[in-house]
Write a protein that holds these residues in place. Sequence first.
Motif, PDB file in Angstrom:
ATOM      1  N   CYS A 244       0.862  -1.182   0.000  1.00  0.00           N
ATOM      2  CA  CYS A 244       0.000   0.000   0.000  1.00  0.00           C
ATOM      3  C   CYS A 244       0.897   1.230   0.000  1.00  0.00           C
ATOM      4  O   CYS A 244       1.828   1.316   0.806  1.00  0.00           O
ATOM      5  N   ASN A 245       0.650   2.172  -0.889  1.00  0.00           N
ATOM      6  CA  ASN A 245       1.489   3.360  -0.952  1.00  0.00           C
ATOM      7  C   ASN A 245       0.755   4.511  -1.620  1.00  0.00           C
ATOM      8  O   ASN A 245      -0.372   4.360  -2.097  1.00  0.00           O
ATOM      9  N   LEU A 246       1.389   5.657  -1.658  1.00  0.00           N
ATOM     10  CA  LEU A 246       0.785   6.879  -2.188  1.00  0.00           C
ATOM     11  C   LEU A 246       0.312   6.711  -3.632  1.00  0.00           C
ATOM     12  O   LEU A 246      -0.752   7.222  -4.003  1.00  0.00           O
ATOM     13  N   LEU A 247       1.077   5.997  -4.446  1.00  0.00           N
ATOM     14  CA  LEU A 247       0.723   5.839  -5.852  1.00  0.00           C
ATOM     15  C   LEU A 247      -0.288   4.726  -6.085  1.00  0.00           C
ATOM     16  O   LEU A 247      -0.937   4.691  -7.133  1.00  0.00           O
ATOM     17  N   ASP A 248      -0.407   3.823  -5.159  1.00  0.00           N
ATOM     18  CA  ASP A 248      -1.353   2.701  -5.274  1.00  0.00           C
ATOM     19  C   ASP A 248      -2.182   2.639  -3.989  1.00  0.00           C
ATOM     20  O   ASP A 248      -1.827   1.955  -3.040  1.00  0.00           O
TER      21      ASP A 248
ATOM     22  N   HIS B 158       3.440   6.541 -17.862  1.00  0.00           N
ATOM     23  CA  HIS B 158       2.978   7.270 -16.685  1.00  0.00           C
ATOM     24  C   HIS B 158       3.904   8.428 -16.322  1.00  0.00           C
ATOM     25  O   HIS B 158       3.681   9.095 -15.311  1.00  0.00           O
ATOM     26  N   ALA B 159       4.902   8.661 -17.163  1.00  0.00           N
ATOM     27  CA  ALA B 159       5.845   9.746 -16.875  1.00  0.00           C
ATOM     28  C   ALA B 159       5.151  11.095 -16.699  1.00  0.00           C
ATOM     29  O   ALA B 159       5.481  11.838 -15.761  1.00  0.00           O
ATOM     30  N   PRO B 160       4.175  11.469 -17.547  1.00  0.00           N
ATOM     31  CA  PRO B 160       3.503  12.769 -17.342  1.00  0.00           C
ATOM     32  C   PRO B 160       2.782  12.852 -15.996  1.00  0.00           C
ATOM     33  O   PRO B 160       2.823  13.897 -15.332  1.00  0.00           O
ATOM     34  N   THR B 161       2.116  11.764 -15.588  1.00  0.00           N
ATOM     35  CA  THR B 161       1.400  11.766 -14.311  1.00  0.00           C
ATOM     36  C   THR B 161       2.378  11.888 -13.150  1.00  0.00           C
ATOM     37  O   THR B 161       2.151  12.652 -12.197  1.00  0.00           O
TER      38      THR B 161
ATOM     39  N   TRP C  61      -4.466  13.677  -1.154  1.00  0.00           N
ATOM     40  CA  TRP C  61      -3.826  12.389  -1.378  1.00  0.00           C
ATOM     41  C   TRP C  61      -4.422  11.657  -2.573  1.00  0.00           C
ATOM     42  O   TRP C  61      -3.707  11.036  -3.362  1.00  0.00           O
ATOM     43  N   GLY C  62      -5.752  11.698  -2.716  1.00  0.00           N
ATOM     44  CA  GLY C  62      -6.393  10.956  -3.788  1.00  0.00           C
ATOM     45  C   GLY C  62      -5.946  11.371  -5.172  1.00  0.00           C
ATOM     46  O   GLY C  62      -5.974  10.561  -6.114  1.00  0.00           O
ATOM     47  N   SER C  63      -5.488  12.615  -5.321  1.00  0.00           N
ATOM     48  CA  SER C  63      -5.061  13.091  -6.643  1.00  0.00           C
ATOM     49  C   SER C  63      -3.661  12.610  -7.001  1.00  0.00           C
ATOM     50  O   SER C  63      -3.179  12.870  -8.102  1.00  0.00           O
ATOM     51  N   MET C  64      -3.007  11.903  -6.089  1.00  0.00           N
ATOM     52  CA  MET C  64      -1.619  11.503  -6.311  1.00  0.00           C
ATOM     53  C   MET C  64      -1.448  10.012  -6.577  1.00  0.00           C
ATOM     54  O   MET C  64      -0.326   9.513  -6.594  1.00  0.00           O
ATOM     55  N   GLN C  65      -2.532   9.319  -6.804  1.00  0.00           N
ATOM     56  CA  GLN C  65      -2.415   7.894  -7.115  1.00  0.00           C
ATOM     57  C   GLN C  65      -2.410   7.686  -8.616  1.00  0.00           C
ATOM     58  O   GLN C  65      -2.996   8.459  -9.380  1.00  0.00           O
ATOM     59  N   LEU C  66      -1.708   6.650  -9.055  1.00  0.00           N
ATOM     60  CA  LEU C  66      -1.753   6.246 -10.445  1.00  0.00           C
ATOM     61  C   LEU C  66      -3.014   5.425 -10.666  1.00  0.00           C
ATOM     62  O   LEU C  66      -3.718   5.064  -9.728  1.00  0.00           O
TER      63      LEU C  66
ATOM     64  N   ASP D 229       8.432   1.328  -5.232  1.00  0.00           N
ATOM     65  CA  ASP D 229       9.604   1.005  -6.045  1.00  0.00           C
ATOM     66  C   ASP D 229      10.412   2.235  -6.450  1.00  0.00           C
ATOM     67  O   ASP D 229      11.107   2.234  -7.463  1.00  0.00           O
ATOM     68  N   GLY D 230      10.296   3.303  -5.678  1.00  0.00           N
ATOM     69  CA  GLY D 230      11.112   4.483  -5.934  1.00  0.00           C
ATOM     70  C   GLY D 230      10.685   5.317  -7.120  1.00  0.00           C
ATOM     71  O   GLY D 230      11.451   6.173  -7.573  1.00  0.00           O
ATOM     72  N   LEU D 231       9.452   5.113  -7.618  1.00  0.00           N
ATOM     73  CA  LEU D 231       9.038   5.808  -8.844  1.00  0.00           C
ATOM     74  C   LEU D 231       9.058   7.325  -8.701  1.00  0.00           C
ATOM     75  O   LEU D 231       9.388   8.045  -9.649  1.00  0.00           O
TER      76      LEU D 231
END
Length: 297
Positions: A166-170, A214-217, A275-280, A197-199
């Motif tokens: 569980c993390n900020l992007l997922d 996903h580079a632009p996001t 926070w919700g705007s920062m997930q992939l 994974d350090g993205l």
Amino acid sequence: MIPNRAPIPVDKLALAVVHAPDRAIPAPAGAREESLRILLQTAADSGVTRVATRPDGDGERWLGQSWPFPSPFQVSVRTVPVSDGVDRVEARARRSLERLGLPRGDALLVSSASDLAGTEGRALWDKLLALKDRGLYRRIGFCASVEDGPALLARRFQPDLVQLKCNLLDQRAQHTGVLSELASLDVTVHASSIFADGLLFMNSEQLPVEMHRHAPTLSRIRRRLAEARVDPMQATLAYALGLPEVSAVVASVASAAELRAVVAAAHAPTPALDWGSMQLEPATISAAGPRRISSAA
């Protein structure tokens, strides 16, 4: 945690020591062991009381030779694959304690939830129960991702602990209700893969091929963090530490310097972010498979 003291962020931190050559600084054996001793002493001095281990290579043995004395750590151990046989899983769990130099462990976790979902799942769980009944491990549980259906497995096996990606992007574990369902079952939850994974620590050129789209996001998220004057490590830790259902956040570190950076970020004021705007998009992180974690993570 010290009694009669208000909880602080570091109380929720758990340490996963990275021994892989691409993270750890190459050094002669003696220097490597001294570096590990310094890392563990730094953790103890910082108030970190949990260490998560894996049965890979010589990592357990190195830890066993490097604990501060007296050791303040509660240690979790992970199993080898059930494909090695349930008897081998049990024997290796006992061996892990010997290598770590511990009479007992805090938690024994099935490394892959798929091992429990297979035909050997019940036999495997019975082995873990027997080790718990003998007092070798205080708690038992499993590691999982959202795709594994951790709540369903928890209803079937009634674990003490689930270590969940569980993390900020997922953020699916939060938004799909998995965290709240596990909490309703009185299951302790530890969050893992918190640095995704350090993205967020990579520029577009450093991203794995499967993540290029996903580079632009990711650039947009980094820009928002920069505008809020929040660095990626502070943001990722604040998100995970702020989840009320999560009792521990597992952070991987390869050196005392990395640990000090993590502790400092954990103690930073919680930023006011959406926070919700920062997930992939859903399934991005898990579908991409394992990748190297950047040293900044």
